[in-house]
Design a protein around this motif. Structure first.
Motif, PDB file in Angstrom:
ATOM      1  N   TYR A  54     -10.071  23.658 -10.755  1.00  0.00           N
ATOM      2  CA  TYR A  54      -9.068  22.998 -10.630  1.00  0.00           C
ATOM      3  C   TYR A  54      -8.625  22.627  -9.305  1.00  0.00           C
ATOM      4  CZ  TYR A  54      -7.917  24.569 -15.419  1.00  0.00           C
ATOM      5  OH  TYR A  54      -8.116  24.842 -16.536  1.00  0.00           O
ATOM      6  N   GLY A  55      -9.634  22.870  -8.144  1.00  0.00           N
ATOM      7  CA  GLY A  55      -9.613  22.515  -6.713  1.00  0.00           C
ATOM      8  C   GLY A  55      -9.463  21.097  -6.391  1.00  0.00           C
ATOM      9  N   PHE A  56     -10.009  20.381  -7.366  1.00  0.00           N
ATOM     10  CA  PHE A  56     -10.179  18.876  -6.925  1.00  0.00           C
ATOM     11  C   PHE A  56      -8.546  18.231  -7.262  1.00  0.00           C
ATOM     12  CE2 PHE A  56     -10.189  14.405  -8.961  1.00  0.00           C
ATOM     13  CZ  PHE A  56     -10.588  13.986  -7.725  1.00  0.00           C
ATOM     14  N   VAL A  57      -8.059  18.880  -8.630  1.00  0.00           N
ATOM     15  CA  VAL A  57      -6.593  18.523  -8.846  1.00  0.00           C
ATOM     16  C   VAL A  57      -5.615  18.714  -7.937  1.00  0.00           C
ATOM     17  CG1 VAL A  57      -4.853  18.553 -10.656  1.00  0.00           C
ATOM     18  CG2 VAL A  57      -7.254  18.583 -11.360  1.00  0.00           C
ATOM     19  N   ILE A  58      -5.830  20.166  -7.208  1.00  0.00           N
ATOM     20  CA  ILE A  58      -4.774  20.466  -6.219  1.00  0.00           C
ATOM     21  C   ILE A  58      -5.111  19.726  -4.912  1.00  0.00           C
ATOM     22  CG2 ILE A  58      -4.457  22.594  -4.783  1.00  0.00           C
ATOM     23  CD1 ILE A  58      -5.116  24.299  -6.976  1.00  0.00           C
ATOM     24  N   VAL A  59      -6.291  19.444  -4.486  1.00  0.00           N
ATOM     25  CA  VAL A  59      -6.599  18.529  -3.514  1.00  0.00           C
ATOM     26  C   VAL A  59      -5.846  17.172  -3.487  1.00  0.00           C
ATOM     27  CG1 VAL A  59      -8.322  17.935  -1.813  1.00  0.00           C
ATOM     28  CG2 VAL A  59      -8.504  20.083  -2.673  1.00  0.00           C
ATOM     29  N   PHE A  60      -6.189  16.710  -4.599  1.00  0.00           N
ATOM     30  CA  PHE A  60      -5.816  15.459  -4.982  1.00  0.00           C
ATOM     31  C   PHE A  60      -4.361  15.132  -4.864  1.00  0.00           C
ATOM     32  CE2 PHE A  60      -4.271  12.035  -8.039  1.00  0.00           C
ATOM     33  CZ  PHE A  60      -5.003  10.909  -7.359  1.00  0.00           C
ATOM     34  N   GLY A  61      -3.702  16.330  -5.483  1.00  0.00           N
ATOM     35  CA  GLY A  61      -1.959  16.383  -5.551  1.00  0.00           C
ATOM     36  C   GLY A  61      -1.578  16.382  -4.242  1.00  0.00           C
ATOM     37  N   ILE A  62      -2.207  17.410  -3.328  1.00  0.00           N
ATOM     38  CA  ILE A  62      -1.480  17.557  -2.050  1.00  0.00           C
ATOM     39  C   ILE A  62      -1.798  16.292  -1.174  1.00  0.00           C
ATOM     40  CG2 ILE A  62      -1.989  18.934   0.257  1.00  0.00           C
ATOM     41  CD1 ILE A  62      -2.694  21.188  -1.647  1.00  0.00           C
ATOM     42  N   GLY A  63      -2.910  15.602  -1.366  1.00  0.00           N
ATOM     43  CA  GLY A  63      -3.548  14.405  -0.580  1.00  0.00           C
ATOM     44  C   GLY A  63      -2.367  13.175  -0.987  1.00  0.00           C
ATOM     45  N   SER A  64      -2.116  13.310  -2.180  1.00  0.00           N
ATOM     46  CA  SER A  64      -1.305  12.016  -2.775  1.00  0.00           C
ATOM     47  C   SER A  64       0.209  12.463  -2.004  1.00  0.00           C
ATOM     48  CB  SER A  64      -0.948  12.003  -4.263  1.00  0.00           C
ATOM     49  OG  SER A  64      -2.389  11.916  -4.922  1.00  0.00           O
ATOM     50  N   TRP A  65       0.812  13.717  -2.069  1.00  0.00           N
ATOM     51  CA  TRP A  65       1.871  14.153  -1.364  1.00  0.00           C
ATOM     52  C   TRP A  65       2.029  13.615  -0.120  1.00  0.00           C
ATOM     53  CZ3 TRP A  65       3.355  17.637   2.114  1.00  0.00           C
ATOM     54  CH2 TRP A  65       4.547  18.000   2.256  1.00  0.00           C
ATOM     55  N   PHE A  66       0.752  14.068   0.759  1.00  0.00           N
ATOM     56  CA  PHE A  66       0.628  13.568   2.380  1.00  0.00           C
ATOM     57  C   PHE A  66       0.578  12.054   2.500  1.00  0.00           C
ATOM     58  CE2 PHE A  66      -0.608  17.935   3.525  1.00  0.00           C
ATOM     59  CZ  PHE A  66       0.004  17.952   4.586  1.00  0.00           C
ATOM     60  N   LEU A  67      -0.125  11.465   1.656  1.00  0.00           N
ATOM     61  CA  LEU A  67      -0.379   9.876   1.949  1.00  0.00           C
ATOM     62  C   LEU A  67       0.337   9.150   1.129  1.00  0.00           C
ATOM     63  CD1 LEU A  67      -4.333  10.104   2.299  1.00  0.00           C
ATOM     64  CD2 LEU A  67      -2.623  10.222   4.190  1.00  0.00           C
ATOM     65  N   GLY A  68       0.722   9.517  -0.251  1.00  0.00           N
ATOM     66  CA  GLY A  68       1.505   8.506  -1.028  1.00  0.00           C
ATOM     67  C   GLY A  68       2.994   7.888  -0.421  1.00  0.00           C
ATOM     68  N   PRO A  69       3.860   8.814   0.240  1.00  0.00           N
ATOM     69  CA  PRO A  69       4.950   8.092   0.650  1.00  0.00           C
ATOM     70  C   PRO A  69       4.611   7.106   1.728  1.00  0.00           C
ATOM     71  CG  PRO A  69       5.412  10.425   0.292  1.00  0.00           C
ATOM     72  CD  PRO A  69       3.835  10.283   0.070  1.00  0.00           C
ATOM     73  N   PRO A  70       3.747   7.522   2.855  1.00  0.00           N
ATOM     74  CA  PRO A  70       3.549   6.644   4.190  1.00  0.00           C
ATOM     75  C   PRO A  70       3.057   5.322   3.380  1.00  0.00           C
ATOM     76  CG  PRO A  70       2.786   9.098   4.452  1.00  0.00           C
ATOM     77  CD  PRO A  70       3.086   8.894   3.264  1.00  0.00           C
ATOM     78  N   LEU A  71       1.926   5.391   2.696  1.00  0.00           N
ATOM     79  CA  LEU A  71       1.507   4.118   2.063  1.00  0.00           C
ATOM     80  C   LEU A  71       2.339   3.212   1.355  1.00  0.00           C
ATOM     81  CD1 LEU A  71      -2.175   5.450   1.095  1.00  0.00           C
ATOM     82  CD2 LEU A  71      -1.590   4.280   2.838  1.00  0.00           C
ATOM     83  N   GLY A  72       3.152   4.153   0.544  1.00  0.00           N
ATOM     84  CA  GLY A  72       4.256   3.354  -0.046  1.00  0.00           C
ATOM     85  C   GLY A  72       5.266   2.531   0.798  1.00  0.00           C
ATOM     86  N   ARG A  73       5.730   3.296   2.075  1.00  0.00           N
ATOM     87  CA  ARG A  73       6.494   2.750   2.760  1.00  0.00           C
ATOM     88  C   ARG A  73       5.970   1.597   3.557  1.00  0.00           C
ATOM     89  NH1 ARG A  73      11.300   5.298   4.445  1.00  0.00           N
ATOM     90  NH2 ARG A  73      11.691   7.152   3.131  1.00  0.00           N
ATOM     91  N   PHE A  74       4.545   1.521   3.727  1.00  0.00           N
ATOM     92  CA  PHE A  74       3.966   0.254   4.392  1.00  0.00           C
ATOM     93  C   PHE A  74       4.023  -0.642   3.447  1.00  0.00           C
ATOM     94  CE2 PHE A  74       2.127   3.217   7.510  1.00  0.00           C
ATOM     95  CZ  PHE A  74       1.849   2.584   8.770  1.00  0.00           C
ATOM     96  N   ALA A  75       3.417  -0.373   2.340  1.00  0.00           N
ATOM     97  CA  ALA A  75       3.525  -1.644   1.187  1.00  0.00           C
ATOM     98  C   ALA A  75       4.913  -2.216   1.101  1.00  0.00           C
ATOM     99  CB  ALA A  75       3.129  -0.974  -0.206  1.00  0.00           C
ATOM    100  N   ALA A  76       5.910  -1.351   1.005  1.00  0.00           N
ATOM    101  CA  ALA A  76       7.299  -1.918   0.808  1.00  0.00           C
ATOM    102  C   ALA A  76       7.609  -2.786   2.087  1.00  0.00           C
ATOM    103  CB  ALA A  76       8.371  -0.703   0.642  1.00  0.00           C
ATOM    104  N   PHE A  77       7.403  -2.277   3.076  1.00  0.00           N
ATOM    105  CA  PHE A  77       7.968  -2.941   4.471  1.00  0.00           C
ATOM    106  C   PHE A  77       7.246  -4.401   4.444  1.00  0.00           C
ATOM    107  CE2 PHE A  77       8.626  -4.028   8.944  1.00  0.00           C
ATOM    108  CZ  PHE A  77       9.831  -3.523   9.010  1.00  0.00           C
ATOM    109  N   PHE A  78       5.834  -4.194   4.613  1.00  0.00           N
ATOM    110  CA  PHE A  78       5.112  -5.421   4.983  1.00  0.00           C
ATOM    111  C   PHE A  78       4.758  -6.333   3.727  1.00  0.00           C
ATOM    112  CE2 PHE A  78       4.251  -2.283   8.318  1.00  0.00           C
ATOM    113  CZ  PHE A  78       4.610  -3.142   9.298  1.00  0.00           C
TER     114      PHE A  78
END
Length: 470
Positions: free
Chosen positions: A181-205
């Motif tokens: 399940y290492g891939f699932v853990i890494v994917f979850g952490i990556g989503s937690w890191f990059l999800g909010p910033p990318l969401g804010r970029f998309a929302a603003f622009f």
């Protein structure tokens, strides 16, 4: 320098929390694997060792078989090369015999026989050369196969050594959990890191400019008169005319005339029980001036928050104010028969409503008096346009908006600076008001009392209350 420090601090917090998430994920998956196991750890370990030992033995046998084939191939290559050399030698001798003086002294039958033998030798030479090339290719591939088997044997030996030395159940299940399940853990952490910033970029622009370009919301025509706003202060006083009734939150009541009749009103308006409960308009102090000859006074101030100031808004006949009930501290009805008329406006089919999550608006219709509470005070912004001139417009921070007259065109517009929104200092949208009228806002962009109470509840609950205009 301060910005760099804040960015580094944010990254450090993210990395720390990400590491903790990874540890929690490994512990969770490892515990799940441990509980799912039906055999003891030592038995499973011995089974793993036996399996790895068997695999290693199979690899060794495969390597021995490959080595035997390599020996055979090398011998075949030597034999075929020898045949090729011998055919080349004999063919050269025959060619010499059919050349020059030898051809003159040799009979025709012998020459013909030599030529036939020469053809067979050249064919044999060519076939031997082809067979040597094919055998060399097969030899190279077999050597690759042997190299792959040796690598697999080394990997199997490392796994076997690890299994023999691995005696900790914690490390065992942690390793198995990571492998599965290492891939699932890494994917979850990556989503937690990059999800909010990318969401804010998309929302603003992307989202915000599109929403800002839509038509505004207008809840009604301009009234015949405007609300009258008294400057906010830490303490304000209201005169209750004969027959008037006041409903106020108890924590804002500082002093009052003794002759006022007091009672408890459990909800401000029983037609809106959910709204009153959510906005804190419950268990109000009801004060009635039963004296028909003289007015009576009541004084109000915040007993809990020193930063909150109060403002009085008078609603003459024909005026109204769209208001967020969470900022309402008290209300005066001049007739005393019931509370000031409250109209509810629903806007389901506007893009602004779906973007901001607010589908309902409350309009307080005069005559009556409103007592409003705001952080550092309440400020009135008046918009007056000249006939034939441009329509005046003014924006305000969405967190500071308290209310506005229904004749104003209201729409959300994108916040002015990206970094303030990205860092959570400002909401995505500001409130833009256009036309003739006024709107009220707090002096500082602090959330209202009901919003602060909702901060301890779930995000679903807070979003639900916003849908209902609170």
């Amino acid at each position: 320098m301060g910005t760099v420090v804040r960015i580094l601090s944010w990254c450090l917090q993210k990395l720390t929390f990400g590491f903790l998430l990874m540890v929690v994920g490994l512990v969770g998956f490892g515990l799940w694997l441990f509980l799912r196991d039906n055999v003891r750890f030592d038995q499973a370990r011995q089974e793993t060792i036996r399996t790895l030992t068997g695999e290693a033995q199979q690899i060794r046998e495969a390597i021995a078989d490959v080595d035997a084939r390599l020996v055979t191939m090398r011998a075949d290559i030597e034999r075929l090369e020898g045949r090729e050399r011998e055919a080349t030698r004999l063919a050269t001798e025959l060619e010499e015999m059919n050349r020059g003086l030898n051809r003159l002294t040799t009979g025709a039958d012998q020459i013909k026989l030599n030529e036939q033998r020469l053809l067979r030798l050249r064919k044999l030479e060519s076939e031997a050369r082809v067979q040597v090339a094919a055998t060399r290719t097969a030899l190279t591939r077999t050597q690759w196969e042997r190299d792959g088997l040796r690598i697999a044997l080394g990997r199997s030996a490392d796994q076997l050594k690890f299994a023999e030395t691995q005696k900790s159940q914690v490390m065992h299940y942690a390793r198995v959990a990571w492998d599965r399940y290492g891939f699932v853990i890494v994917f979850g952490i990556g989503s937690w890191f990059l999800g909010p910033p990318l969401g804010r970029f998309a929302a603003f622009f992307i989202v915000a400019p599109f929403v800002s370009s839509r038509s505004p919301v207008r809840l009604g025509p301009p009234g015949s008169s405007r609300p009258e706003v008294v400057s906010s202060r830490a303490s304000v006083e209201i005169e209750l005319e004969p027959g008037a009734v006041l409903w106020v939150k108890e924590k804002y009541l500082q002093a009052s005339d003794e002759s006022l009749q007091r009672s408890t009103r459990w909800l401000l308006d029983w037609r809106m029980p959910f709204t009153c409960l959510a906005a804190g308009l419950r268990e109000l102090v009801e004060m009635r001036n039963a004296d028909q000859t003289a007015p009576r006074r009541a004084t109000f101030s915040s007993q809990e928050a020193a930063s909150v100031e109060l403002a009085i808004v008078n609603l003459p006949e024909g005026s109204s104010l769209v208001l967020r009930p969470s900022f309402l501290a008290g209300l005066v009805s001049p007739s005393g028969s019931r509370t000031t008329l409250i109209r509810r406006h629903w806007r389901f089919f506007t893009l602004q409503a779906w973007a901001t999550g607010q589908f309902r608006y409350f309009e307080f219709v005069g005559p009556g008096t409103l007592l409003l509470a705001g952080s550092r005070g309440v400020r009135a912004e008046v918009l007056d346009g000249q006939p034939g001139g441009a329509v005046p417009g003014r924006r305000a921070n969405q967190d500071s908006t308290i209310g506005f007259t229904p004749g104003l065109a209201y729409r959300p517009v994108r916040a002015e600076t990206f970094w303030a929104y990205f860092r959570g200092k400002n909401p995505l949208f500001d409130d833009l008001f256009e036309g003739n009228g006024l709107f009220l806002c707090q002096q500082t962009s602090a959330k209202g009392e009901a919003a602060q109470e909702r901060a301890t509840t779930s995000g679903f609950w807070g979003g639900l209350l916003r849908v209902f205009g609170l």
